[in-house]
Design a protein around this motif. Structure first.
Motif, PDB file in Angstrom:
ATOM      1  N   LEU A  66      35.761 -13.151  21.689  1.00 36.23           N
ATOM      2  CA  LEU A  66      34.416 -12.861  21.183  1.00 36.23           C
ATOM      3  C   LEU A  66      33.712 -14.150  20.766  1.00 36.23           C
ATOM      4  CD1 LEU A  66      35.140  -9.790  18.834  1.00 36.23           C
ATOM      5  CD2 LEU A  66      34.007  -9.725  21.071  1.00 36.23           C
ATOM      6  N   PRO A  67      32.383 -14.145  20.748  1.00 31.61           N
ATOM      7  CA  PRO A  67      31.642 -15.309  20.240  1.00 31.61           C
ATOM      8  C   PRO A  67      32.014 -15.584  18.780  1.00 31.61           C
ATOM      9  CG  PRO A  67      30.156 -13.709  21.267  1.00 31.61           C
ATOM     10  CD  PRO A  67      31.494 -13.056  21.180  1.00 31.61           C
ATOM     11  N   ALA A  68      31.921 -16.857  18.388  1.00 32.13           N
ATOM     12  CA  ALA A  68      32.321 -17.259  17.035  1.00 32.13           C
ATOM     13  C   ALA A  68      31.594 -16.457  15.963  1.00 32.13           C
ATOM     14  CB  ALA A  68      32.063 -18.754  16.843  1.00 32.13           C
ATOM     15  N   GLU A  69      30.294 -16.188  16.173  1.00 33.11           N
ATOM     16  CA  GLU A  69      29.546 -15.483  15.128  1.00 33.11           C
ATOM     17  C   GLU A  69      30.050 -14.049  14.942  1.00 33.11           C
ATOM     18  OE1 GLU A  69      26.834 -15.598  18.838  1.00 33.11           O
ATOM     19  OE2 GLU A  69      28.229 -16.935  17.779  1.00 33.11           O
ATOM     20  N   ALA A  70      30.542 -13.427  16.027  1.00 32.15           N
ATOM     21  CA  ALA A  70      31.106 -12.074  15.915  1.00 32.15           C
ATOM     22  C   ALA A  70      32.411 -12.106  15.123  1.00 32.15           C
ATOM     23  CB  ALA A  70      31.331 -11.482  17.302  1.00 32.15           C
ATOM     24  N   LYS A  71      33.247 -13.114  15.406  1.00 34.26           N
ATOM     25  CA  LYS A  71      34.520 -13.213  14.694  1.00 34.26           C
ATOM     26  C   LYS A  71      34.307 -13.534  13.213  1.00 34.26           C
ATOM     27  CE  LYS A  71      36.130 -16.106  17.878  1.00 34.26           C
ATOM     28  NZ  LYS A  71      37.029 -16.950  18.721  1.00 34.26           N
ATOM     29  N   MET A  72      33.326 -14.380  12.924  1.00 30.15           N
ATOM     30  CA  MET A  72      33.120 -14.808  11.540  1.00 30.15           C
ATOM     31  C   MET A  72      32.646 -13.665  10.638  1.00 30.15           C
ATOM     32  SD  MET A  72      34.168 -17.864  11.040  1.00 30.15           S
ATOM     33  CE  MET A  72      33.398 -18.337   9.481  1.00 30.15           C
ATOM     34  N   LYS A  73      32.180 -12.572  11.240  1.00 30.06           N
ATOM     35  CA  LYS A  73      31.829 -11.392  10.430  1.00 30.06           C
ATOM     36  C   LYS A  73      33.044 -10.868   9.667  1.00 30.06           C
ATOM     37  CE  LYS A  73      30.199  -8.593  13.536  1.00 30.06           C
ATOM     38  NZ  LYS A  73      29.603  -7.442  14.232  1.00 30.06           N
ATOM     39  N   TYR A  74      34.236 -11.173  10.187  1.00 27.95           N
ATOM     40  CA  TYR A  74      35.470 -10.643   9.612  1.00 27.95           C
ATOM     41  C   TYR A  74      36.229 -11.704   8.811  1.00 27.95           C
ATOM     42  CZ  TYR A  74      34.268  -6.968  12.852  1.00 27.95           C
ATOM     43  OH  TYR A  74      33.592  -5.979  13.529  1.00 27.95           O
ATOM     44  N   HIS A  75      35.582 -12.830   8.550  1.00 28.79           N
ATOM     45  CA  HIS A  75      36.175 -13.880   7.720  1.00 28.79           C
ATOM     46  C   HIS A  75      35.770 -13.622   6.269  1.00 28.79           C
ATOM     47  CE1 HIS A  75      37.575 -17.678   6.275  1.00 28.79           C
ATOM     48  NE2 HIS A  75      36.371 -18.183   6.074  1.00 28.79           N
ATOM     49  N   ASN A 114      45.852   3.957  -4.730  1.00 24.50           N
ATOM     50  CA  ASN A 114      46.236   4.147  -6.126  1.00 24.50           C
ATOM     51  C   ASN A 114      47.551   3.451  -6.463  1.00 24.50           C
ATOM     52  OD1 ASN A 114      44.023   5.842  -6.834  1.00 24.50           O
ATOM     53  ND2 ASN A 114      45.018   7.523  -5.729  1.00 24.50           N
ATOM     54  N   SER A 115      48.141   2.794  -5.455  1.00 24.98           N
ATOM     55  CA  SER A 115      49.405   2.086  -5.676  1.00 24.98           C
ATOM     56  C   SER A 115      49.226   0.985  -6.712  1.00 24.98           C
ATOM     57  CB  SER A 115      49.885   1.471  -4.361  1.00 24.98           C
ATOM     58  OG  SER A 115      50.869   0.464  -4.600  1.00 24.98           O
ATOM     59  N   ARG A 116      50.315   0.698  -7.432  1.00 19.20           N
ATOM     60  CA  ARG A 116      50.249  -0.396  -8.413  1.00 19.20           C
ATOM     61  C   ARG A 116      50.059  -1.749  -7.739  1.00 19.20           C
ATOM     62  NH1 ARG A 116      55.695   0.626  -7.701  1.00 19.20           N
ATOM     63  NH2 ARG A 116      57.169  -1.117  -7.928  1.00 19.20           N
ATOM     64  N   PHE A 117      50.270  -1.801  -6.415  1.00 20.91           N
ATOM     65  CA  PHE A 117      50.102  -3.063  -5.692  1.00 20.91           C
ATOM     66  C   PHE A 117      48.750  -3.169  -4.984  1.00 20.91           C
ATOM     67  CE2 PHE A 117      54.898  -2.566  -5.226  1.00 20.91           C
ATOM     68  CZ  PHE A 117      55.168  -3.379  -6.323  1.00 20.91           C
ATOM     69  N   ALA A 118      47.880  -2.166  -5.171  1.00 21.10           N
ATOM     70  CA  ALA A 118      46.624  -2.129  -4.401  1.00 21.10           C
ATOM     71  C   ALA A 118      45.760  -3.371  -4.643  1.00 21.10           C
ATOM     72  CB  ALA A 118      45.836  -0.863  -4.737  1.00 21.10           C
ATOM     73  N   GLU A 119      45.753  -3.894  -5.862  1.00 19.13           N
ATOM     74  CA  GLU A 119      44.938  -5.082  -6.150  1.00 19.13           C
ATOM     75  C   GLU A 119      45.446  -6.309  -5.404  1.00 19.13           C
ATOM     76  OE1 GLU A 119      44.113  -6.179 -10.166  1.00 19.13           O
ATOM     77  OE2 GLU A 119      43.551  -4.130 -10.739  1.00 19.13           O
ATOM     78  N   LEU A 120      46.743  -6.345  -5.134  1.00 19.03           N
ATOM     79  CA  LEU A 120      47.343  -7.502  -4.469  1.00 19.03           C
ATOM     80  C   LEU A 120      47.304  -7.377  -2.952  1.00 19.03           C
ATOM     81  CD1 LEU A 120      50.554  -7.881  -6.694  1.00 19.03           C
ATOM     82  CD2 LEU A 120      48.285  -8.870  -7.045  1.00 19.03           C
ATOM     83  N   MET A 121      47.064  -6.166  -2.447  1.00 19.17           N
ATOM     84  CA  MET A 121      47.130  -5.916  -1.008  1.00 19.17           C
ATOM     85  C   MET A 121      45.851  -5.214  -0.564  1.00 19.17           C
ATOM     86  SD  MET A 121      51.149  -4.854  -1.140  1.00 19.17           S
ATOM     87  CE  MET A 121      51.275  -4.139   0.468  1.00 19.17           C
ATOM     88  N   PRO A 122      44.838  -5.986  -0.148  1.00 21.55           N
ATOM     89  CA  PRO A 122      43.534  -5.411   0.201  1.00 21.55           C
ATOM     90  C   PRO A 122      43.618  -4.473   1.400  1.00 21.55           C
ATOM     91  CG  PRO A 122      43.480  -7.833   0.183  1.00 21.55           C
ATOM     92  CD  PRO A 122      44.893  -7.433   0.055  1.00 21.55           C
ATOM     93  N   SER A 123      42.588  -3.648   1.550  1.00 22.79           N
ATOM     94  CA  SER A 123      42.489  -2.790   2.739  1.00 22.79           C
ATOM     95  C   SER A 123      42.320  -3.657   3.983  1.00 22.79           C
ATOM     96  CB  SER A 123      41.282  -1.857   2.614  1.00 22.79           C
ATOM     97  OG  SER A 123      41.427  -1.018   1.497  1.00 22.79           O
ATOM     98  N   ASN A 124      42.772  -3.132   5.111  1.00 27.09           N
ATOM     99  CA  ASN A 124      42.616  -3.856   6.377  1.00 27.09           C
ATOM    100  C   ASN A 124      41.161  -3.866   6.837  1.00 27.09           C
ATOM    101  OD1 ASN A 124      45.184  -4.897   7.353  1.00 27.09           O
ATOM    102  ND2 ASN A 124      45.863  -2.767   7.380  1.00 27.09           N
ATOM    103  N   LEU A 125      40.825  -4.910   7.571  1.00 22.13           N
ATOM    104  CA  LEU A 125      39.571  -4.964   8.322  1.00 22.13           C
ATOM    105  C   LEU A 125      39.908  -4.721   9.786  1.00 22.13           C
ATOM    106  CD1 LEU A 125      38.027  -8.218   6.774  1.00 22.13           C
ATOM    107  CD2 LEU A 125      37.561  -5.852   6.122  1.00 22.13           C
ATOM    108  N   TRP A 126      38.977  -4.109  10.524  1.00 21.76           N
ATOM    109  CA  TRP A 126      39.217  -3.831  11.948  1.00 21.76           C
ATOM    110  C   TRP A 126      37.955  -4.200  12.734  1.00 21.76           C
ATOM    111  CZ3 TRP A 126      44.137  -3.165  12.594  1.00 21.76           C
ATOM    112  CH2 TRP A 126      44.904  -2.523  11.603  1.00 21.76           C
ATOM    113  N   PRO A 127      38.088  -4.978  13.807  1.00 16.80           N
ATOM    114  CA  PRO A 127      36.904  -5.385  14.571  1.00 16.80           C
ATOM    115  C   PRO A 127      36.340  -4.242  15.408  1.00 16.80           C
ATOM    116  CG  PRO A 127      38.883  -6.279  15.583  1.00 16.80           C
ATOM    117  CD  PRO A 127      39.330  -5.581  14.337  1.00 16.80           C
ATOM    118  N   ALA A 128      35.129  -3.817  15.073  1.00 19.23           N
ATOM    119  CA  ALA A 128      34.497  -2.689  15.781  1.00 19.23           C
ATOM    120  C   ALA A 128      34.254  -3.013  17.247  1.00 19.23           C
ATOM    121  CB  ALA A 128      33.178  -2.347  15.091  1.00 19.23           C
ATOM    122  N   GLU A 129      34.173  -4.310  17.575  1.00 16.21           N
ATOM    123  CA  GLU A 129      33.846  -4.710  18.956  1.00 16.21           C
ATOM    124  C   GLU A 129      35.015  -4.568  19.929  1.00 16.21           C
ATOM    125  OE1 GLU A 129      31.593  -7.377  16.061  1.00 16.21           O
ATOM    126  OE2 GLU A 129      33.576  -6.475  16.232  1.00 16.21           O
TER     127      GLU A 129
END
Length: 319
Positions: A66-75, A114-129
């Motif tokens: 993907l173009p750099a600008e598309a990838k950087m949306k997920y940085h 609600n896990s006690r580790f949720a603050e340390l382990m963020p939700s995943n991101l997924w590239p819509a493209e």
């Protein structure tokens, strides 16, 4: 006098993990010997299908195209690359002057928010493209997580721990699947390498797709030993957290990805390591089973795996 054994080059062995069920004692002894010697072993017979691996690689390559600008949306700046995209020349091997020639993506464990580790382990991101990225990526994550737990069962037995010793210490581990793209190298005499000499931070790393040249391991004798795999073999190596826990019975071996000295330097290289981490609250004190008169306790201070992770991420300039 037979000198063939001395003249044959050393080689990291490939072991079939199905032998854990059919020839357990011998398999555990051979696996343990490989890790004590190299900190690395290649594992075959794991049952992860070529369709899953090829499908995941295809999705990852489509993302990196993907173009750099598309990838950087997920940085996510300031996150240490915990999830989503990290661009070129950010990660820097400890004590290296030059950042690595790679870009990568991080997929983490899907846990209850609600896990006690949720603050340390963020939700995943997924590239819509990229259709299929999420499905293939997380299925491969789960397959490697399962394989890693099987390897740890054998490693536990080798040091006289119960077979299931690691089970409740990795079930909510902050483990990461990291698709990596090393771009073609156009410039001659570039000082950066694709991945500088380093040790991994985690318990064990499982590398899918080490068939491309470049991966090298530093032997005890101080020589760089190339590793390439054949067939379905996955490279599995010890990380610093398991080295600490095992009081260096299992060594975390220095390795690197060098720039090929041939036309392959001008081809992109892709690899997908899975970094298997313990749960964030696991304390990495040396195990009593690994402390002997010949191998006295090497660490006096207690450290949790999360504290250790943060310390190391600062060293490699991800945070």
């Amino acid at each position: 006098m037979d000198t063939s054994a001395r003249t044959q080059p050393k080689q990291v062995p490939t072991l079939d993990i199905r032998r854990y069920d059919t020839d357990r004692a011998a398999f555990v002894a051979e696996l343990g010997a490989a890790y004590r010697e190299f900190g690395f072993c290649c594992i075959s017979g794991h049952g992860i299908t070529p369709q899953l691996i090829d499908g995941a690689y295809d999705a990852f390559q489509r993302f990196f195209a993907l173009p750099a600008e598309a990838k950087m949306k997920y940085h996510v700046p300031g996150s240490g690359g915990a999830r989503g995209y990290t661009p070129f020349k950010v990660e820097t091997a400890k004590d290296s002057r030059y950042p690595d020639l790679k870009e990568f993506w991080h997929i983490g464990r899907e846990i209850d928010r609600n896990s006690r580790f949720a603050e340390l382990m963020p939700s995943n991101l997924w590239p819509a493209e990229v259709p299929g990225f999420r499905e293939y990526g997380y299925e491969l994550y789960q397959a490697l997580d399962l394989l890693g737990s099987r390897v740890l069962r054998a490693l536990a037995l080798h040091i006289d721990l119960p077979e299931d010793y690691f089970e409740d210490k990795i079930d909510q581990g902050n483990s990461i699947l990291r698709p990596i793209h090393y771009p073609p190298i156009i410039e001659a005499n570039i000082p950066n390498v694709r991945a500088g000499a380093h040790e991994d931070i985690n318990f064990i790393t499982l590398l899918v797709g080490a068939s491309a040249e470049g991966l090298e391991v530093l032997t005890r004798e101080g020589e760089w030993l190339p590793i390439t795999t054949a067939g379905d073999a996955i490279v599995v190596n010890i990380g610093d957290m398991l080295q600490r826990l095992s009081n260096h019975v299992y060594p975390s071996t220095t390795h690197r990805v060098v720039n090929p000295p041939n036309a392959n330097a001008r081809k992109p290289r892709y690899s997908v390591p899975y970094f298997l981490h313990p749960n964030p609250d696991v304390v990495l004190d040396p195990l009593p089973q690994c402390i002997t008169p010949d191998n006295p306790r090497r660490y006096d201070t207690s450290l949790s795996s999360h504290e250790y992770l943060m310390q190391r991420l600062r060293e490699i300039k991800l945070i």
